[in-house]
Design an enzyme around this catalytic site. Sequence first.
Site, PDB file in Angstrom:
ATOM      1  CB  CYS A   1      57.330  41.855 -10.983  1.00  0.00           C
ATOM      2  SG  CYS A   1      58.852  42.433 -10.182  1.00  0.00           S
TER       3      CYS A   1
ATOM      4  NE  ARG B   1      52.921  48.536  10.608  1.00  0.00           N
ATOM      5  CZ  ARG B   1      51.638  48.440  10.741  1.00  0.00           C
ATOM      6  NH1 ARG B   1      51.567  47.132  11.048  1.00  0.00           N
ATOM      7  NH2 ARG B   1      50.731  49.318  10.560  1.00  0.00           N
TER       8      ARG B   1
ATOM      9  NE  ARG C   1      61.110  54.930   2.566  1.00  0.00           N
ATOM     10  CZ  ARG C   1      59.912  55.143   3.255  1.00  0.00           C
ATOM     11  NH1 ARG C   1      59.701  54.501   4.346  1.00  0.00           N
ATOM     12  NH2 ARG C   1      59.258  56.068   2.797  1.00  0.00           N
TER      13      ARG C   1
ATOM     14  CB  VAL D   1      56.324  60.275  12.227  1.00  0.00           C
ATOM     15  CG1 VAL D   1      57.656  61.333  12.004  1.00  0.00           C
ATOM     16  CG2 VAL D   1      56.065  60.232  10.467  1.00  0.00           C
TER      17      VAL D   1
END
Length: 317
Positions: A242, A149, A132, A152
């Site tokens: 990657c 962290r 993100r 919710v």
Amino acid sequence: MTAASTTPLRLGTRGSALAMVQARYVQQRLQALGHDVELVQITTKGDVSTAPLAQIGGTGVFVTALREALLDGRVDLAAHSLKDLPTTPADDLVVAAVPEREDPRDALCARDGLKLSDLPAGARVGTGSPRREAQLHALGLGIEIVGLRGNVDTRLGKVADGTLDAVVLARAGLSRLGRLDSVTEVLDPMQVLPAPGQGALAIECRRADTSLVEALGALDDAATRAAVTAERTLLAVLEAGCTAPVGAYAEAAEGEDGLELYIRAVVASRDGSLSIRKSATGPLGGAEQIGRDLALELLADGAGAVVDAGGPASKEE
């Protein structure tokens, strides 16, 4: 296990509010098929540590303890958020079902009902996800990304108390917890692609328990299974070459010859200065090959050189 078992199935789950909601969903689906299911809470390393995930092991910190409980017989099956599962299969275990997935997109939860484009330069946006962070930086909005962290409620509380202007969370988790009222914008995947497997659940059991594997197959959704197979195959190939954050989103849609799979993917540096986006389409039955080919295209276009400044910290929260 074509008929209901007389012994309750022990369903392992983390004890977080979201994990419990997801486990109860699996429990109810199995009960509707005639199975007796009891929940067994398992504490994972990711639940007890507040350190950034990359420091305590990255991908897998939420599932290792559950897998150990499966392998030593304390539980019969386990419910995971699919994006938490490492892409390398576990010996002796199998993902027996991937139920129909929730909306996999990311969601902005901002103060004063603001949308992403409304946030002023310098606005503080919280996320624990390098994926993100990379894509938000790439939008060039001048916002500050703050590491975050917690559950919710903890994250939303940072907006409510003014510590942050906004947080970005998975819409699926907010939906399952009944917190969609906190969402001020669902982010378009053209701007921010979700994590591979986001919004989907994985129901895992021992490979040798063939009767249970067969029973759990009743919960499997073919379109979701194909989509997440393409996404996770892409991630697995990229992980070998990657270190940058990866986003991917595959959808099944009606094509000229029946259902087709359409997948979009991005590899981006964590500071957003470099990003590579590509897409592919193919038959639903070729999900693994579609994901593999798209990953190889990304690598051919330089994805391996798009380095995350944090190195291995590119794992999803």
